[in-house]
Design a protein around this motif. Structure first.
Motif, PDB file in Angstrom:
ATOM      1  N   ALA A  57     -16.648   6.607 -37.779  1.00 37.80           N
ATOM      2  CA  ALA A  57     -16.963   5.964 -36.737  1.00 37.80           C
ATOM      3  C   ALA A  57     -16.424   4.668 -37.073  1.00 37.80           C
ATOM      4  CB  ALA A  57     -18.542   5.766 -36.585  1.00 37.80           C
ATOM      5  N   LEU A  84     -22.861  10.896 -36.764  1.00 35.78           N
ATOM      6  CA  LEU A  84     -22.742  11.030 -35.634  1.00 35.78           C
ATOM      7  C   LEU A  84     -23.694  10.280 -34.649  1.00 35.78           C
ATOM      8  CD1 LEU A  84     -21.452  14.701 -35.462  1.00 35.78           C
ATOM      9  CD2 LEU A  84     -20.294  12.747 -35.822  1.00 35.78           C
ATOM     10  N   ALA A  87     -22.245   6.855 -34.614  1.00 33.02           N
ATOM     11  CA  ALA A  87     -21.131   6.587 -33.677  1.00 33.02           C
ATOM     12  C   ALA A  87     -21.079   6.793 -32.451  1.00 33.02           C
ATOM     13  CB  ALA A  87     -20.124   7.859 -34.324  1.00 33.02           C
ATOM     14  N   HIS A  88     -22.088   7.664 -31.930  1.00 37.95           N
ATOM     15  CA  HIS A  88     -22.254   8.035 -30.473  1.00 37.95           C
ATOM     16  C   HIS A  88     -22.888   6.779 -29.806  1.00 37.95           C
ATOM     17  CE1 HIS A  88     -22.655  10.205 -26.955  1.00 37.95           C
ATOM     18  NE2 HIS A  88     -23.983  10.145 -27.036  1.00 37.95           N
ATOM     19  N   VAL A  94     -14.620   9.678 -31.670  1.00 37.44           N
ATOM     20  CA  VAL A  94     -14.816  10.370 -33.002  1.00 37.44           C
ATOM     21  C   VAL A  94     -14.697  11.913 -32.310  1.00 37.44           C
ATOM     22  CG1 VAL A  94     -16.453  11.073 -34.721  1.00 37.44           C
ATOM     23  CG2 VAL A  94     -15.948   8.883 -34.474  1.00 37.44           C
ATOM     24  N   SER A 124     -23.670  13.333 -28.885  1.00 35.43           N
ATOM     25  CA  SER A 124     -22.431  13.542 -28.565  1.00 35.43           C
ATOM     26  C   SER A 124     -22.400  13.654 -27.049  1.00 35.43           C
ATOM     27  CB  SER A 124     -21.928  14.887 -29.148  1.00 35.43           C
ATOM     28  OG  SER A 124     -22.722  16.086 -28.622  1.00 35.43           O
ATOM     29  N   THR A 147     -13.936  11.928 -25.453  1.00 37.31           N
ATOM     30  CA  THR A 147     -14.384  10.700 -26.396  1.00 37.31           C
ATOM     31  C   THR A 147     -13.464   9.520 -26.426  1.00 37.31           C
ATOM     32  OG1 THR A 147     -14.917  10.165 -28.695  1.00 37.31           O
ATOM     33  CG2 THR A 147     -12.886  11.578 -28.261  1.00 37.31           C
ATOM     34  N   VAL A 153     -19.126  10.599 -28.862  1.00 34.39           N
ATOM     35  CA  VAL A 153     -18.638  11.630 -29.987  1.00 34.39           C
ATOM     36  C   VAL A 153     -18.484  12.868 -29.141  1.00 34.39           C
ATOM     37  CG1 VAL A 153     -19.435  12.961 -31.823  1.00 34.39           C
ATOM     38  CG2 VAL A 153     -19.922  10.493 -32.049  1.00 34.39           C
TER      39      VAL A 153
END
Length: 586
Positions: A57, A84, A87-88, A94, A124, A147, A153
């Motif tokens: 990320a 995740l 990151a999302h 990602v 995600s 993405t 994600v």
């Protein structure tokens, strides 16, 4: 010529310019790692898959490029979930490759069986199981496209036997990818007209800018000048908006400082500019406008009377010719003066000689020294908790530096794995992991990753043997603090045992030399600073009802403290007030 799906996947990633995959090899993931072994892609061996997702990320957010992480079936890929989510929520690009149990065993409660396509649903934008190599090529394209287009994600779930399935080269999807990186979203004419009308009718306006205004700095300043508006910012918006800002009144929210809160409450019109600021108690509930490229964000934090969907630069470009210039700048000048007064007060409180000789070391003193000697283009990653407080006040924005934190997920242990991804992607930049002892202890094994790959990360540990933010939450809620303290840990000794150059600082007079030596060291280094666990205080603008009730997380964790070099900008801005007033009178 035929190849297997793992090789095709790696070939596709190479074509896309992917340089690294973060993860742990093993079991059902082995066919993928074997394909990576003979490719140009580097495998960054982490020690917990959670760190792989954090690193990917941060890699993506620091470069703007696609980043990849991978994990084996069952327990391996479930470890990815924390990173995740991070990151999302932060909008990183990602691709997570979650290997799976053998396809023939799915549905039989096989060893290490899980359902990754369900587990990662909430963190995600795209997730799909690959059943055959031929189908996998299309799934891979869809995942990457999703993405790269900004949907957060993407997760592809691949059984180990599918990785090894032969696939003809002709089945590889070779469509170009669209990113929309510089897309412009102009506002609906009716919404733009309503915003113009609201601005023109208001005597006073305050702009509050977030991460969504990062590419519209000049437009924001031009609008502020025309309507004589103070500009506040969120924590995530600070690095883009705060530096050299002649309208700056500081930050609002959990870590807020200065006159931002007052400016937001006193203005006739409050405009949220590219921010989905979540803390309702710090937002006005009167005349509010909101500009956001994502219409789903508008109105979900406070009542919004004037909604505008569009990117910040396009909206301001569109409305600026129609906005009437305001002649009276008394509100702006009053807020700038108030902001300077507030910062001067905390500077007087926290910059006394006693602070510089106090033991345990005051964290604000340590933060000010780190800010002073860090490189002008340093990138810092900041652990959630008290480190957020000190970094938000002391890491000076200058237009070159960058700051990464768990802005939207608020998880512990993010700083070091984020630094791993950023340093791997930016080998020539100074990268500092601003870690708390709680966060570092949670993913301590990632020091082994730093050493294994000889990443020149500088880990600076604010070690107060306490979960400081949790302790404060308990105290202000009227609870005795419980289980927040722990035995003293010498992280410098741990780092030295790993083979990382380390420094233990207990005397404040040793702090600057130790930090200077660490930052100049050619390789990884760790500085363990023993800081005062009782360096906690409440801001002056919290009401008695807030103090006794604490019904929201925002009020529970607001802190007061010094402001480092930010006071210099406040001083400079109020010096301009007289000049601006003279020009206006001529």
């Amino acid at each position: 010529m035929a190849s297997n799906f793992a090789q095709q996947l790696v070939n596709t990633l190479e074509r896309l310019g992917v340089k690294r995959i973060y993860g742990l090899v093993g079991d059902s993931l082995n066919p993928l790692s074997n394909a990576v072994r003979t490719s140009s892609i580097q495998w960054i061996h982490v020690h917990n898959e959670e760190a792989a997702a954090f690193a990917a990320a941060a890699d993506s957010l620091s470069t703007g490029d696609l980043a990849v992480c991978g994990a084996s079936c069952g327990p391996g890929n479930t470890h990815l979930i924390q990173g995740l989510y991070e990151a999302h929520r932060n909008g990183a690009k990602v691709l997570a490759i979650a290997s799976h149990i053998p396809s023939a065993e799915i549905g039989s409660e096989f060893f290490q069986a899980t359902h990754p396509e369900y587990i990662f649903q909430e963190c995600s934008g795209y997730r799909e199981v690959v059943h055959t190599g031929t189908q996998g090529a299309r799934v891979l394209h869809n995942a990457v496209q999703s993405t790269l287009a900004g949907n957060g994600v993407s997760v592809i779930v691949v059984p180990g036997d599918v990785f090894t399935a032969e696939v003809a080269d002709s089945t590889t999807v070779s469509s170009a990818y669209a990113t929309g990186a510089a897309k412009r979203v102009y506002p609906d004419p009716a919404e733009a007209a309503a915003l113009v009308r609201a601005i023109n009718e208001a005597d006073t306006v305050t702009l509050f800018c977030g991460y969504g205004a990062r590419d519209a700095r000049e437009q924001v300043f031009t609008l502020a000048e025309k309507i004589k508006s103070p500009i506040g910012h969120s924590f995530r918006g600070k690095m883009f908006i705060a530096h050299d800002n002649p309208f700056d009144v500081g930050m609002s929210g959990l870590l807020g400082y200065g006159a931002c809160f007052e400016a937001s409450q006193e203005a006739d019109l409050f405009i949220m500019v590219g921010t989905d600021f979540p803390y309702t108690d710090w937002l006005p509930h009167g005349n509010v406008a909101q500009i956001d490229i994502n219409g789903a964000h508008i109105g979900r934090r406070t009542k919004v009377a004037v909604p505008v969907v569009g990117d910040v630069a396009s909206v301001i470009d569109n409305i600026l010719p129609h906005v009437e210039e305001k002649q009276d700048r008394s509100f702006l000048d009053r807020m700038l003066t108030r902001h300077a007064e507030l910062l001067e007060n905390v500077v007087r409180t926290y910059t006394t000689p006693a602070r510089e000789s106090r033991t345990p070391i005051h964290p604000e003193f340590a933060a000010s020294v780190l800010d002073e000697i860090a490189a002008d283009d340093a990138i810092i990653t900041v652990d959630t908790g008290m480190c957020n407080v000190w970094s938000s006040r002391y890491f000076t924005a200058n237009g070159q530096r960058a700051e990464h934190a768990s802005y939207l997920h608020g998880t512990m242990a993010n700083a070091l794995p984020m630094a791993i991804g950023i340093q791997a992607a930016n080998p020539d930049r100074q990268v500092i992991s601003w870690s708390g002892d709680g966060g570092l202890g949670m993913l301590l094994g990632e020091l082994l990753t730093v050493k294994l790959h000889n990443l020149p990360i500088k880990t600076v540990v604010f070690n107060n043997s306490s979960l400081g933010m949790v302790k404060l939450e308990m105290i202000v809620e009227g609870f005795p603090d419980f289980q927040t303290d722990h035995e003293e840990v010498n992280y410098a000794a741990i780092a030295e045992a790993v083979g990382i150059k380390s420094f233990r600082v207990e005397d404040p007079f040793d702090l600057k030399p130790a930090l200077a030596d660490a930052l100049s060291h050619d390789g990884p280094a760790l500085v363990d600073i023993v800081t005062d666990p009782d360096a906690l205080s409440l801001p002056p603008d919290i009401t008695w009802d807030m103090l006794t009730g604490f019904t929201s997380a925002s009020v529970k964790t607001v802190l007061d403290g010094g402001v480092g070099r930010m006071v210099n900008l406040a001083r400079r801005n109020i010096r301009q007030i007289g000049a601006a007033t003279s020009i206006a009178k001529k």
